[in-house]
Design an enzyme around this catalytic site. Structure first.
Site, mmCIF file in Angstrom:
data_model
loop_
_atom_site.group_PDB
_atom_site.id
_atom_site.type_symbol
_atom_site.label_atom_id
_atom_site.label_comp_id
_atom_site.label_asym_id
_atom_site.label_seq_id
_atom_site.Cartn_x
_atom_site.Cartn_y
_atom_site.Cartn_z
ATOM 1 C CB SER A 173 -0.958 -0.046 1.190
ATOM 2 O OG SER A 173 -1.978 0.917 1.061
ATOM 3 C CD GLU A 267 -5.858 -3.976 -4.315
ATOM 4 O OE1 GLU A 267 -5.390 -2.988 -3.723
ATOM 5 O OE2 GLU A 267 -5.338 -5.094 -4.287
ATOM 6 C CG HIS A 297 -5.512 -2.341 -0.092
ATOM 7 N ND1 HIS A 297 -4.756 -1.981 -1.187
ATOM 8 C CD2 HIS A 297 -4.995 -1.646 0.953
ATOM 9 C CE1 HIS A 297 -3.842 -1.104 -0.828
ATOM 10 N NE2 HIS A 297 -3.958 -0.885 0.473
#
Length: 322
Positions: A173, A267, A297
């Site tokens: 991320s 996502e 995610h």
């Protein structure tokens, strides 16, 4: 005499790949719905100091509980004012190579405890030592504080005697964003880059210009555009979001190391991975994009079969010759 009933395990073994995939989807769908409810019930996009502190404490506890630490050691230490930790295999292992892992959390949350599950999984699949650092977070410490801390961690590995090519930089991320920005910054400084990059659902475009931000918003149980807007404002304030040091998707990747990207179909950051793959290949960088169906995610953090398979794929990628 009644006929003997087939053993249930034999039935499971005889299932076709399509049947196994369908069973996995049936098992994951309720989990994804539960995740969406959980995230919508909490002020996930609130940047109030008290809400951020509550989220950070929860992540610390969750990480400690979820980390698969059997056969591994966790050695925390102070890295010139930055909390850091090594995950090391208890068994004999290759001490010549290491992973620098950058945790996610939108640059506003995440900590050493939160880094434990993926740091432990990376150590397990490679047999290498993994270094995590608790880089400074916004609101308190906006850009470029996290980048400065990542460079500090890199310098520490150089001080220990690792060669740049013996280090893998991994991130999920926002940590994937930081891994890319670290490489851009090292190149700006005229320094050598790591041997490999491993990026899990990387956030590469703070401008949110990819189609998946709208097209997959109903599928994503974890992230929303409200959250993206909140964390990028906290981290980047009023900076130019198209700068490669904020949105590395728009950077020059000439000379970057072989890269593995993993992303789930469910996502909103899906486009960030696909477009990054295209940009890397345009700069002649060996890049593999793995798209995992019906997951969310940073699914690799969760105790599900697809997470195990994805981590095994990372291990194979890091042992390949390029």
């Amino acid at each position: 005499m009644e006929p003997k009933q087939p053993d249930r395990r034999m039935k499971l073994l005889r299932r076709t790949p399509e049947q196994k995939a369908a069973a996995e989807r049936r098992r994951l769908d309720p989990l994804m719905r539960a995740l969406k409810v959980l995230h919508s019930a909490t002020p996930h996009d609130s940047m109030r100091p008290e809400d951020l502190e509550r989220e950070r404490r929860a992540q610390e506890v969750l990480g400690r509980l979820a980390a698969p630490m059997q056969g591994l050691s966790w050695d925390a230490f102070d890295l010139e004012g930055t909390p850091a930790a090594w995950v090391r295999p208890d068994r004999g292992h290759d001490r010549r190579r290491a992973v620098l892992y950058c945790h996610g959390g939108g640059y506003t949350s995440g900590n050493l405890g939160y880094s434990r599950p993926l740091a432990a999984k990376l150590s397990n699949v490679t047999g290498w030592e993994v270094l995590s650092c608790e880089y400074r977070l916004a609101l308190e410490h906006p850009f470029p504080a996290a980048v400065e801390d990542a460079v500090k961690a890199w310098d520490y590995l150089m001080y220990l005697g690792y060669g740049a090519r013996d280090i893998v930089v991994a991130g999920d991320s926002a940590g994937g964003n930081l891994a890319l920005v670290l490489c851009l910054r090292l190149r700006e400084m005229g320094r050598r880059l790591p041997g490999r990059l491993v990026l899990l659902s990387p956030w590469t475009d703070m401008t949110a210009s990819g189609k998946s931000y709208t097209e997959r918003s109903d599928l994503d149980p974890m992230l929303t555009m409200d959250y993206i807007r909140a964390v990028r404002q906290a981290y980047a304030r009023d900076a130019d979001l198209s700068s490669p040091l904020l949105s590395p998707l728009f950077g020059d990747f000439t000379g970057f190391p072989p890269t593995l990207i993993q992303v789930g179909t469910n996502e909103i950051l899906y486009s960030d991975s696909v477009r990054l793959r295209d940009r890397l290949r345009a700069h002649q960088v060996p890049c593999r994009l793995e798209v995992w169906n019906d997951v969310w995610h940073v699914f690799q953090m969760f105790p599900i079969r697809k997470a195990t398979l994805a981590m095994e794929s990372i291990g194979r990628f890091l042992l390949e010759e390029f």
